[in-house]
Design a protein around this motif. Structure first.
Motif, PDB file in Angstrom:
ATOM      1  N   UNK A  34       0.832  -1.197   0.000  1.00  0.00           N
ATOM      2  CA  UNK A  34       0.000   0.000   0.000  1.00  0.00           C
ATOM      3  C   UNK A  34       0.871   1.253   0.000  1.00  0.00           C
ATOM      4  N   UNK A  35       1.951   1.211   0.773  1.00  0.00           N
ATOM      5  CA  UNK A  35       2.923   2.316   0.777  1.00  0.00           C
ATOM      6  C   UNK A  35       3.542   2.473  -0.613  1.00  0.00           C
ATOM      7  N   UNK A  36       3.899   1.333  -1.253  1.00  0.00           N
ATOM      8  CA  UNK A  36       4.480   1.369  -2.600  1.00  0.00           C
ATOM      9  C   UNK A  36       3.508   1.981  -3.597  1.00  0.00           C
ATOM     10  N   UNK A  37       2.231   1.657  -3.460  1.00  0.00           N
ATOM     11  CA  UNK A  37       1.209   2.219  -4.345  1.00  0.00           C
ATOM     12  C   UNK A  37       1.155   3.732  -4.241  1.00  0.00           C
ATOM     13  N   UNK A  38       1.305   4.244  -3.023  1.00  0.00           N
ATOM     14  CA  UNK A  38       1.170   5.689  -2.791  1.00  0.00           C
ATOM     15  C   UNK A  38       2.315   6.496  -3.379  1.00  0.00           C
ATOM     16  N   UNK A  39       3.491   5.849  -3.603  1.00  0.00           N
ATOM     17  CA  UNK A  39       4.615   6.612  -4.156  1.00  0.00           C
ATOM     18  C   UNK A  39       5.048   6.133  -5.534  1.00  0.00           C
ATOM     19  N   UNK A  40       4.527   4.951  -5.994  1.00  0.00           N
ATOM     20  CA  UNK A  40       4.744   4.568  -7.387  1.00  0.00           C
ATOM     21  C   UNK A  40       5.784   3.501  -7.673  1.00  0.00           C
ATOM     22  N   UNK A  41       5.805   2.410  -6.878  1.00  0.00           N
ATOM     23  CA  UNK A  41       6.660   1.287  -7.253  1.00  0.00           C
ATOM     24  C   UNK A  41       5.967  -0.017  -6.887  1.00  0.00           C
ATOM     25  N   UNK A  42       6.519  -1.119  -7.365  1.00  0.00           N
ATOM     26  CA  UNK A  42       5.929  -2.432  -7.144  1.00  0.00           C
ATOM     27  C   UNK A  42       6.807  -3.243  -6.197  1.00  0.00           C
ATOM     28  N   UNK A  43       6.202  -4.202  -5.504  1.00  0.00           N
ATOM     29  CA  UNK A  43       6.868  -4.952  -4.446  1.00  0.00           C
ATOM     30  C   UNK A  43       6.932  -6.432  -4.805  1.00  0.00           C
ATOM     31  N   UNK A  44       7.982  -7.107  -4.360  1.00  0.00           N
ATOM     32  CA  UNK A  44       8.022  -8.564  -4.451  1.00  0.00           C
ATOM     33  C   UNK A  44       8.743  -9.125  -3.228  1.00  0.00           C
ATOM     34  N   UNK A  45       8.453 -10.385  -2.924  1.00  0.00           N
ATOM     35  CA  UNK A  45       9.071 -11.047  -1.780  1.00  0.00           C
ATOM     36  C   UNK A  45      10.417 -11.620  -2.207  1.00  0.00           C
ATOM     37  N   UNK A  46      11.473 -11.255  -1.470  1.00  0.00           N
ATOM     38  CA  UNK A  46      12.814 -11.736  -1.787  1.00  0.00           C
ATOM     39  C   UNK A  46      13.068 -13.095  -1.162  1.00  0.00           C
ATOM     40  N   UNK A  47      12.774 -13.217   0.120  1.00  0.00           N
ATOM     41  CA  UNK A  47      12.940 -14.500   0.787  1.00  0.00           C
ATOM     42  C   UNK A  47      12.126 -14.517   2.075  1.00  0.00           C
ATOM     43  N   UNK A  48      11.950 -15.702   2.640  1.00  0.00           N
ATOM     44  CA  UNK A  48      11.293 -15.877   3.930  1.00  0.00           C
ATOM     45  C   UNK A  48      12.013 -16.985   4.682  1.00  0.00           C
ATOM     46  N   UNK A  49      12.513 -16.675   5.877  1.00  0.00           N
ATOM     47  CA  UNK A  49      13.148 -17.678   6.726  1.00  0.00           C
ATOM     48  C   UNK A  49      12.112 -18.248   7.684  1.00  0.00           C
ATOM     49  N   UNK A  50      12.201 -19.560   7.946  1.00  0.00           N
ATOM     50  CA  UNK A  50      11.238 -20.202   8.833  1.00  0.00           C
ATOM     51  C   UNK A  50      11.927 -20.957   9.957  1.00  0.00           C
ATOM     52  N   UNK A  51      11.227 -21.066  11.070  1.00  0.00           N
ATOM     53  CA  UNK A  51      11.698 -21.866  12.187  1.00  0.00           C
ATOM     54  C   UNK A  51      11.694 -23.338  11.769  1.00  0.00           C
TER      55      UNK A  51
END
Length: 282
Positions: A34-51
């Motif tokens: 939502x923050x990215x939408x307000x200023x004009x860029x797109x988001x993607x997930x780089x990684x996720x670490x899990x227990x």
């Protein structure tokens, strides 16, 4: 420790700060997007670490979608027209970490981008901002079941939302949604209601003509004039007088990989033929 109180699940604002807390990693993604939408860029997930024991997410990195560069493909040396490089090595990102109280906090935040951002009024066209909501999906299903064509359907949906910018997805997303929906129901030429979805036919003359003029075959699906708006596919060739002749025809449920695999296999099986010397298609 947390300078900003944790937002309830589903509630976001357009400001992102170091130390900000979220109820889940999914909620953090929604707020960063939502923050990215307000200023004009797109988001993607780089990684996720899990227990490793309990399997819950311990930390996640969300980046600008222009982070890094596309990997070198070995096939690039034989490709004449290369894909345009869309990444710029942008370093903008956030990293969220799971705390002992169950809250995810932003532990790292880089807000600077190395390229001109999109006008926020056009953010709805960016990949991470485009999403068909559940209510919209029901509406698309109803329009499709009613026989409304794609162009009229997308125009209706945009009017209902108050304009294309409020729709939240593009015509391509609309088309892909319907394609994926049909692929789920496409099994051995039948849909969920046991209705025929793919039909292919040839006659004796077509088979005889193919045996004589099989060197060059053209295949295309340019026609959608039937009631159900289904693609009419034609296998076409030329005889010794340079006249167009038809080797076979099919009505397809949709232009999907499964449909094309089915029709190509059916064609060569019926013709008892190997691949022609030249095969032209769109």
């Amino acid at each position: 420790m947390d300078p900003i109180s944790t937002k309830p699940q589903g509630e976001c604002n357009v400001s992102i700060k170091l130390g900000m807390g979220f109820g889940s990693d999914e909620h953090a993604y929604e707020c960063y997007n939502e923050y990215a939408t307000s200023i004009g860029f797109s988001v993607r997930k780089k990684y996720a670490n899990k227990n490793r024991v309990q399997g819950y997410v311990t930390s996640t990195k969300f980046t600008c979608n222009k982070e890094g560069y596309r990997n070198i493909d070995k096939r690039d040396s034989i490709v004449k027209k290369h894909r345009k490089e869309t990444r710029t090595g942008c370093l903008a990102h956030i990293i969220i970490s799971h705390q002992s109280n169950g809250v995810f906090h932003i532990t790292l935040f880089e807000d600077k981008h190395n390229y001109p951002l999109v006008d926020p009024t056009l953010s709805y066209l960016l990949p991470s901002q485009r999403k068909i909501k559940v209510v919209q999906a029901y509406e698309l299903d109803l329009l499709d079941d009613s026989g409304i064509r794609l162009k009229a359907s997308i125009e209706y949906a945009a009017r209902q939302a108050g304009g294309q910018s409020f729709l939240g997805y593009t015509k391509r997303d609309h088309k892909n949604y319907l394609r994926d929906k049909r692929q789920e129901s496409l099994k051995h030429g039948l849909d969920d209601d046991s209705l025929i979805t793919n039909v292919f036919w040839v006659d004796a003359k077509m088979i005889r003509d193919f045996k004589m003029y099989e060197d060059v075959v053209s295949f295309d699906t340019p026609y959608r004039t039937n009631k159900e708006y289904r693609p009419l596919a034609l296998f076409v060739g030329l005889n010794n007088h340079s006249e167009m002749i038809i080797f076979g025809a099919a009505v397809l449920f949709e232009e999907s990989t499964e449909s094309f695999e089915w029709i190509f296999n059916a064609f060569f099986k019926i013709m008892s033929a190997d691949k022609p010397q030249t095969f032209m298609t769109d």
